[in-house]
Design an enzyme around this catalytic site. Structure first.
Site, PDB file in Angstrom:
ATOM      1  CG  ASP A   1       9.463 -50.723  72.681  1.00 52.53           C
ATOM      2  OD1 ASP A   1       9.463 -50.700  71.431  1.00 52.53           O
ATOM      3  OD2 ASP A   1       9.116 -51.727  73.341  1.00 52.53           O
TER       4      ASP A   1
ATOM      5  CG  HIS B   1      12.212 -53.581  76.513  1.00 49.52           C
ATOM      6  ND1 HIS B   1      12.889 -54.779  76.479  1.00 49.52           N
ATOM      7  CD2 HIS B   1      11.239 -53.703  75.587  1.00 49.52           C
ATOM      8  CE1 HIS B   1      12.353 -55.570  75.574  1.00 49.52           C
ATOM      9  NE2 HIS B   1      11.330 -54.948  75.018  1.00 49.52           N
ATOM     10  CG  HIS B   2       8.179 -55.301  77.621  1.00 53.19           C
ATOM     11  ND1 HIS B   2       7.291 -54.458  76.981  1.00 53.19           N
ATOM     12  CD2 HIS B   2       8.901 -55.902  76.640  1.00 53.19           C
ATOM     13  CE1 HIS B   2       7.462 -54.557  75.660  1.00 53.19           C
ATOM     14  NE2 HIS B   2       8.440 -55.426  75.428  1.00 53.19           N
TER      15      HIS B   2
ATOM     16  CE  LYS C   1       8.771 -57.906  70.034  1.00 52.02           C
ATOM     17  NZ  LYS C   1       8.176 -56.765  69.296  1.00 52.02           N
TER      18      LYS C   1
ATOM     19  CG  HIS D   1      13.944 -52.470  72.159  1.00 53.25           C
ATOM     20  ND1 HIS D   1      14.226 -51.680  71.066  1.00 53.25           N
ATOM     21  CD2 HIS D   1      12.639 -52.821  72.036  1.00 53.25           C
ATOM     22  CE1 HIS D   1      13.136 -51.552  70.320  1.00 53.25           C
ATOM     23  NE2 HIS D   1      12.159 -52.241  70.882  1.00 53.25           N
TER      24      HIS D   1
HETATM   25  P1  C2E Z   1       5.556 -54.180  70.198  1.00 53.36           P
HETATM   26  O1  C2E Z   1       4.542 -54.296  69.103  1.00 53.36           O
HETATM   27  O2  C2E Z   1       6.881 -53.631  69.816  1.00 53.36           O
HETATM   28  O3  C2E Z   1       4.929 -53.296  71.349  1.00 53.36           O
HETATM   29  C1  C2E Z   1       5.709 -52.819  72.428  1.00 53.36           C
HETATM   30  C2  C2E Z   1       4.830 -52.298  73.543  1.00 53.36           C
HETATM   31  O4  C2E Z   1       4.079 -51.175  73.092  1.00 53.36           O
HETATM   32  C3  C2E Z   1       3.776 -53.299  74.051  1.00 53.36           C
HETATM   33  O5  C2E Z   1       4.333 -54.174  75.027  1.00 53.36           O
HETATM   34  C4  C2E Z   1       2.747 -52.362  74.678  1.00 53.36           C
HETATM   35  O6  C2E Z   1       3.178 -51.926  75.940  1.00 53.36           O
HETATM   36  C5  C2E Z   1       2.787 -51.175  73.742  1.00 53.36           C
HETATM   37  N1  C2E Z   1       1.716 -51.312  72.722  1.00 53.36           N
HETATM   38  C6  C2E Z   1       1.876 -51.680  71.430  1.00 53.36           C
HETATM   39  N2  C2E Z   1       0.679 -51.670  70.800  1.00 53.36           N
HETATM   40  C7  C2E Z   1      -0.242 -51.294  71.711  1.00 53.36           C
HETATM   41  C8  C2E Z   1      -1.671 -51.084  71.649  1.00 53.36           C
HETATM   42  O7  C2E Z   1      -2.310 -51.244  70.610  1.00 53.36           O
HETATM   43  N3  C2E Z   1      -2.273 -50.663  72.811  1.00 53.36           N
HETATM   44  C9  C2E Z   1      -1.588 -50.472  73.945  1.00 53.36           C
HETATM   45  N4  C2E Z   1      -2.244 -50.057  75.047  1.00 53.36           N
HETATM   46  N5  C2E Z   1      -0.242 -50.667  74.040  1.00 53.36           N
HETATM   47  C10 C2E Z   1       0.404 -51.066  72.930  1.00 53.36           C
HETATM   48  P2  C2E Z   1       3.621 -55.581  75.305  1.00 53.36           P
HETATM   49  O8  C2E Z   1       2.163 -55.397  75.439  1.00 53.36           O
HETATM   50  O9  C2E Z   1       4.318 -56.197  76.456  1.00 53.36           O
HETATM   51  O10 C2E Z   1       3.916 -56.414  74.011  1.00 53.36           O
HETATM   52  C11 C2E Z   1       5.203 -56.886  73.669  1.00 53.36           C
HETATM   53  C12 C2E Z   1       5.213 -57.430  72.283  1.00 53.36           C
HETATM   54  O11 C2E Z   1       4.279 -58.503  72.212  1.00 53.36           O
HETATM   55  C13 C2E Z   1       4.762 -56.433  71.221  1.00 53.36           C
HETATM   56  O12 C2E Z   1       5.823 -55.624  70.837  1.00 53.36           O
HETATM   57  C14 C2E Z   1       4.297 -57.388  70.136  1.00 53.36           C
HETATM   58  O13 C2E Z   1       5.396 -57.916  69.402  1.00 53.36           O
HETATM   59  C15 C2E Z   1       3.673 -58.531  70.931  1.00 53.36           C
HETATM   60  N6  C2E Z   1       2.229 -58.330  71.076  1.00 53.36           N
HETATM   61  C16 C2E Z   1       1.570 -57.710  72.087  1.00 53.36           C
HETATM   62  N7  C2E Z   1       0.249 -57.784  71.888  1.00 53.36           N
HETATM   63  C17 C2E Z   1       0.045 -58.431  70.725  1.00 53.36           C
HETATM   64  C18 C2E Z   1      -1.124 -58.820  69.981  1.00 53.36           C
HETATM   65  O14 C2E Z   1      -2.271 -58.553  70.358  1.00 53.36           O
HETATM   66  N8  C2E Z   1      -0.910 -59.504  68.817  1.00 53.36           N
HETATM   67  C19 C2E Z   1       0.328 -59.820  68.371  1.00 53.36           C
HETATM   68  N9  C2E Z   1       0.472 -60.476  67.223  1.00 53.36           N
HETATM   69  N10 C2E Z   1       1.445 -59.465  69.041  1.00 53.36           N
HETATM   70  C20 C2E Z   1       1.316 -58.773  70.200  1.00 53.36           C
HETATM   71 FE    FE Z   2       9.828 -55.711  73.717  1.00 49.67          FE
HETATM   72 FE    FE Z   3      10.092 -52.547  69.966  1.00 50.69          FE
END
Ligand code: C2E
Ligand code: FE
Ligand code: FE
Ligand code: SIN
Ligand code: SIN
Ligand code: SIN
Length: 414
Positions: free
Chosen positions: A350, A303-304, A252, A248
């Protein structure tokens, strides 16, 4: 009873069926189901070789299954056996020999191998007849063991395996081994792609993607049963979903390290770049060589998306990333059932797993907090029907988290 000729014909058809399956776990399940059907066996296990060990990989048991409410699954704990003469499966793998034992409880003490009563003692099941068949690669290396338990006669009485069973199972093991070797290669290739992504994004591990894939399957199966989806369609979709869900986030790999590895919150600009991983992923599979590429593209792209239309990337062309005709001017998120079912499913799996996991930008959340976030998202972020299914499946989801724990990537293809 089938004649020898009919059995060989059936085996050929099975070979075709098994070679259509791409995913390793789905294949193991099908191999065991078909092997058991052939000889009317109540139970069975497949072990996969990992270096000098056999890892318990898949098991079925009709008697124990019947004691569960319908739709529930037996939860087995995984374990390994050394490849040596101490266990039945270990001996078969070490020697490459098939073993047919009429009754494991009266096994001659002159044998080096012993039957382990642990499973029977823990489950209340009684193992009697056991046929243990090595699965061997084209290079004559041990791939694993197929163990079929408690053959039954027409009155469902346990019987010993016959000569004819042994013969047909040897043929079957040859066919299954070819399919197994290929599925292991495919799995290894996928894990290699994921390892490339992981070099860039430490959150995207083999364990995480296996959990997302397995949780997605759980949700899909329950959803498909509820919607009376035809079994052929279910089987095909499970195979494609198992692999597509693992991939998925491969998009990245196209995102800069400065963003991926940032330990603090992303700026709006950075987040906008990050959102492109959905399109990059879909583009990787845009040749659509197979059903599995198509599912992988759909999942990467969707997936988002969010149930209430506030997700991304919305109604865009996956190759150019440009808004589709008719969507140039308004907010583009797909909404409700506009989002393909596999996208809606993987969204839940996810986010749940991302919340439970360590990320460079966040600490892991506990189960309660993570579950509450999913419940909170029902009807806004997630399809509420799927959230209900997800909550119902929590016992199985916990077992998945244990099986694919972070320090134990647990993949037979490795
Ligand atoms: P990921 O880390 O695999 O997270 C996937 C999804 O899980 C996120 O999609 C979000 O919907 C949820 N999620 C993960 N951590 C949190 C959290 O702490 N709080 C909440 N409420 N939801 C969470 P999203 O937001 O579209 O982010 C996609 C990807 O973008 C993430 O994949 C990550 O790789 C990156 N990302 C998002 N926010 C940050 C951030 O603040 N810092 C960094 N370095 N990367 C981020
Ligand atoms: Fe994703
Ligand atoms: Fe993931
Ligand atoms: C073995 O093959 O010895 C392990 C299977 C079992 O003990 O049930
Ligand atoms: C299957 O028939 O089980 C899989 C078909 C495919 O994904 O191509
Ligand atoms: C973000 O911080 O932008 C993603 C995590 C969240 O949805 O809070």
């Amino acid at each position: 009873m089938l004649s020898e000729k009919q059995k060989l014909d059936t085996l050929m058809v099975l070979g075709i069926e098994l070679n259509r399956i791409h995913d390793l776990d789905i294949l193991l399940e099908r191999v065991l189901t078909r092997a058991r059907q052939f000889v009317h066996a109540d139970a069975g296990t497949i072990y996969i070789r990992e270096d000098q060990h056999l890892r318990f990989a898949h098991s079925q048991n009709d008697t124990l299954q019947r004691k569960l409410p319908s739709g529930e699954k037996l939860i087995y704990s995984t374990y390994t056996l050394p490849i040596d003469s101490t266990s039945i499966a270990g001996y078969a793998a070490a020697t490459g020999k098939m073993l047919s034992i009429p009754d494991v409880y009266t096994l001659s003490t002159s044998k080096q191998y012993r039957f382990s009563k642990k499973f029977d003692q823990a489950s209340g099941y009684v193992t009697r007849s056991m046929l243990t068949i090595p699965l061997t690669s084209s290079k004559k290396e041990a791939l694993g063991i197929l163990q079929i338990i408690n053959a039954q006669d027409h009155e469902k009485r346990i019987r010993a395996f016959s000569r004819s069973d042994e013969k047909v199972m040897l043929h079957f093991a040859g066919i299954a081994s070819v399919a197994l070797e290929r599925a292991q290669m495919t799995r290894a290739m996928i894990l290699r792609m994921i390892r490339m992504a992981e070099m860039r994004d430490p959150g995207e591990t083999g364990a995480h993607v296996n959990r997302v894939a397995e949780i997605s399957l759980e949700i899909y199966e329950a959803w498909a049963r509820k919607h009376n989806i035809d079994q052929k369609e279910i089987d095909k979709t499970r195979d494609a979903l198992r692999m597509g869900a693992m991939l998925h986030d491969v998009g990245k790999v196209a995102i800069s390290d400065l963003i991926l590895k940032k330990t603090t919150r992303l700026s709006p600009d950075e987040y906008n770049i990050m959102k492109q991983h959905t399109i990059h992923g879909a583009r990787l599979f845009s040749n659509l060589q197979s059903d599995y590429d198509e599912a992988a593209a759909v999942i990467a792209l969707n997936h988002h998306e969010k149930w209430n239309g506030s997700g991304y990337p919305g109604h865009v062309d996956p190759v150019s990333g440009a808004p589709l005709p008719g969507y140039e001017n308004h907010a583009s998120g797909k909404k409700g059932e506009e989002i393909p079912i596999l996208g809606r499913i993987v969204a839940i799996a996810d986010v749940f797993d991302a919340l439970r996991s360590q990320r460079c930008y966040k600490a892991p959340w506990d189960e309660q907090r993570s579950v509450e976030a999913i419940i909170q998202g029902a009807g806004t972020h997630f399809d509420p029907e799927l959230v209900k299914i997800f909550l119902d499946r929590m016992p199985v989801i916990r077992a998945i988290q244990i099986r694919y724990a972070d320090n134990n990537e647990n993949d037979p293809a490795e």
